[in-house]
Design an enzyme around this catalytic site. Structure first.
Site, short mmCIF file in Angstrom:
data_model
loop_
_atom_site.label_atom_id
_atom_site.label_comp_id
_atom_site.label_asym_id
_atom_site.label_seq_id
_atom_site.Cartn_x
_atom_site.Cartn_y
_atom_site.Cartn_z
N ALA A 81 30.03 54.06 38.56
CA ALA A 81 30.41 55.18 39.42
C ALA A 81 29.28 56.22 39.58
O ALA A 81 29.16 56.86 40.63
CB ALA A 81 31.65 55.86 38.85
N THR A 93 27.71 59.18 42.79
CA THR A 93 28.06 60.61 42.79
C THR A 93 27.18 61.38 43.78
O THR A 93 27.64 62.35 44.39
CB THR A 93 27.93 61.25 41.38
OG1 THR A 93 26.64 60.99 40.88
CG2 THR A 93 28.98 60.69 40.42
N PHE A 122 34.63 58.91 37.25
CA PHE A 122 35.94 59.08 36.61
C PHE A 122 35.93 60.17 35.54
O PHE A 122 36.84 60.98 35.48
CB PHE A 122 36.38 57.77 35.93
CG PHE A 122 37.09 56.82 36.84
CD1 PHE A 122 37.64 57.25 38.03
CD2 PHE A 122 37.25 55.48 36.48
CE1 PHE A 122 38.32 56.37 38.86
CE2 PHE A 122 37.93 54.60 37.31
CZ PHE A 122 38.46 55.05 38.49
N ARG A 123 34.85 60.12 34.71
CA ARG A 123 34.93 60.90 33.48
C ARG A 123 33.96 62.07 33.42
O ARG A 123 33.92 62.78 32.42
CB ARG A 123 34.65 59.97 32.28
CG ARG A 123 35.68 58.89 32.14
CD ARG A 123 35.32 57.87 31.08
NE ARG A 123 36.32 56.81 31.05
CZ ARG A 123 36.40 55.82 31.91
NH1 ARG A 123 35.50 55.70 32.88
NH2 ARG A 123 37.36 54.92 31.84
N GLN A 127 30.58 47.84 39.23
CA GLN A 127 31.95 48.24 38.90
C GLN A 127 32.54 49.03 40.07
O GLN A 127 33.70 49.40 40.02
CB GLN A 127 31.94 49.14 37.66
CG GLN A 127 31.52 48.46 36.38
CD GLN A 127 31.45 49.46 35.24
OE1 GLN A 127 30.50 50.22 35.11
NE2 GLN A 127 32.45 49.47 34.41
N HIS A 161 35.40 45.00 40.34
CA HIS A 161 36.67 45.72 40.48
C HIS A 161 37.18 45.75 41.92
O HIS A 161 38.02 46.58 42.27
CB HIS A 161 36.52 47.16 39.93
CG HIS A 161 36.23 47.19 38.46
ND1 HIS A 161 35.62 48.24 37.81
CD2 HIS A 161 36.48 46.27 37.48
CE1 HIS A 161 35.49 47.97 36.52
NE2 HIS A 161 36.00 46.78 36.31
N CYS A 164 53.10 39.21 53.36
CA CYS A 164 52.66 38.17 54.32
C CYS A 164 51.15 37.91 54.26
O CYS A 164 50.62 37.13 55.05
CB CYS A 164 53.07 38.55 55.74
SG CYS A 164 52.11 39.90 56.45
N CYS A 224 55.28 43.01 58.83
CA CYS A 224 56.52 42.71 58.11
C CYS A 224 57.04 43.86 57.27
O CYS A 224 58.06 43.72 56.59
CB CYS A 224 56.30 41.48 57.21
SG CYS A 224 55.26 41.84 55.80
N ASN A 270 20.85 56.71 33.35
CA ASN A 270 22.17 57.35 33.34
C ASN A 270 22.00 58.79 32.92
O ASN A 270 21.18 59.10 32.06
CB ASN A 270 23.10 56.61 32.37
CG ASN A 270 24.56 56.89 32.65
OD1 ASN A 270 25.02 56.65 33.76
ND2 ASN A 270 25.28 57.41 31.69
#
Ligand code: NAD
Length: 259
Positions: A28, A32, A39-40, A104, A124, A135, A160, A223
């Protein structure tokens, strides 16, 4: 550029030039800078949403949770564009220096930056697609995003009336087996894995860097914050992905030109 004279950037460029099978593993944090929260992190999605609402079980059985899921999916799928890090990886592909990207992420930004679809292994899923559970008709997010029902209820199948499920892996769902198998194979056969923007805490995806190292590959981690795998990496840079990756791709390009 911020990191151009960082000796670590030079060293990573050198490793890329020497590499014959370069694999990226992204999370993720690479997106950004495209305006998609992780997420965190400090502005992470789990500050505003409850992860418990994102299980497959709640998708099937809880209309209120489905509304929350739809609100997040619409937000994540809004018009984000690739940033400097996605573009740098696509440049490395065009320079013939990329085997594949294992990601991911569900945001489609590697492909939008120009990495061919078959070179991106999405662990993911991809938020671009929604599938009717009844359907099997497929819709793009673009097609359905303005068709929410009353009280922001998610759209239903036009054919449907069945539930439309985002083609992403919910909590409680298995990862797509064929893609996971292929990703494991690539991780075990690469000679350089570069992790970008992943806290490396979501499993089984985060085993992949360990497979790479155990199979003799070098590992590089870019990171913002430390990860549990930093000690196993040859080089770790705690900085933003965008500037770092464009400096690295720039070095690779320069050295290939003046070889
Ligand atoms: P995470 O939220 O756990 O960690 C993201 C990491 O990126 C953090 O360690 C953070 O320090 C780092 N980071 C943030 N901004 C950065 C930047 N500009 N440059 C470098 N690093 C940066 O995310 P994760 O480990 O990828 O795993 C969580 C799950 O999140 C995955 O399963 C993924 O499917 C899902 N997710 C995807 C998206 C997306 O598709 N863009 C967005 C949110 C969550």
């Amino acid at each position: 550029m911020e990191h151009y004279h960082d000796p670590k950037v030079d060293k990573i460029a050198e490793l890329i030039l020497q590499s014959r099978r370069l694999t990226f593993f992204t999370g993720a944090g690479i997106s950004t800078e495209s305006g998609i929260p992780d997420f965190r992190g400090p502005d992470g999605i789990w500050k505003r949403f409850d992860p418990d609402d994102f299980t497959y079980e709640r998708f099937l059985n809880d209309a209120e949770a489905r509304c929350k899921q739809w609100r997040l999916f619409r937000e994540l799928g809004a018009d984000a564009v690739p940033n400097k890090a996605h573009i740098a990886i696509a440049e490395l592909y065009h320079l013939g220096k990329l085997d594949c990207v294992i990601t991911q992420n569900i945001d489609n930004l590697h492909q939008k930056a120009g990495v061919p679809y078959k070179r991106v292994l999405e662990l993911h899923g991809n938020l671009h697609w929604f599938i009717c559970l009844n359907c099997s008709r497929r819709y793009t997010l673009e097609h359905i995003k303005d068709k929410a029902g009353e009280n922001e209820a998610p759209p239903i199948c036009e054919e449907c009336g069945g539930l439309l499920k985002a083609d992403v892996v919910f909590f409680g769902e298995e990862l797509p087996e064929d893609i996971l198998r292929e990703a494991m194979k690539r991780a075990c056969t690469c000679d350089l894995m570069i992790v970008i923007g992943s806290g490396l805490t979501v499993y089984p995806a985060s085993y992949l860097p360990a497979y790479a190292v155990d199979s003799g590959s070098r590992l590089v981690i870019i990171n913002l914050t430390p990860t549990p795998f930093d000690a196993q990496a040859s080089i770790v840079i705690h900085a933003k992905a965008g500037d770092t990756m464009s400096a690295i791709a720039g070095q690779v390009k320069d050295r290939l030109m003046y070889k």
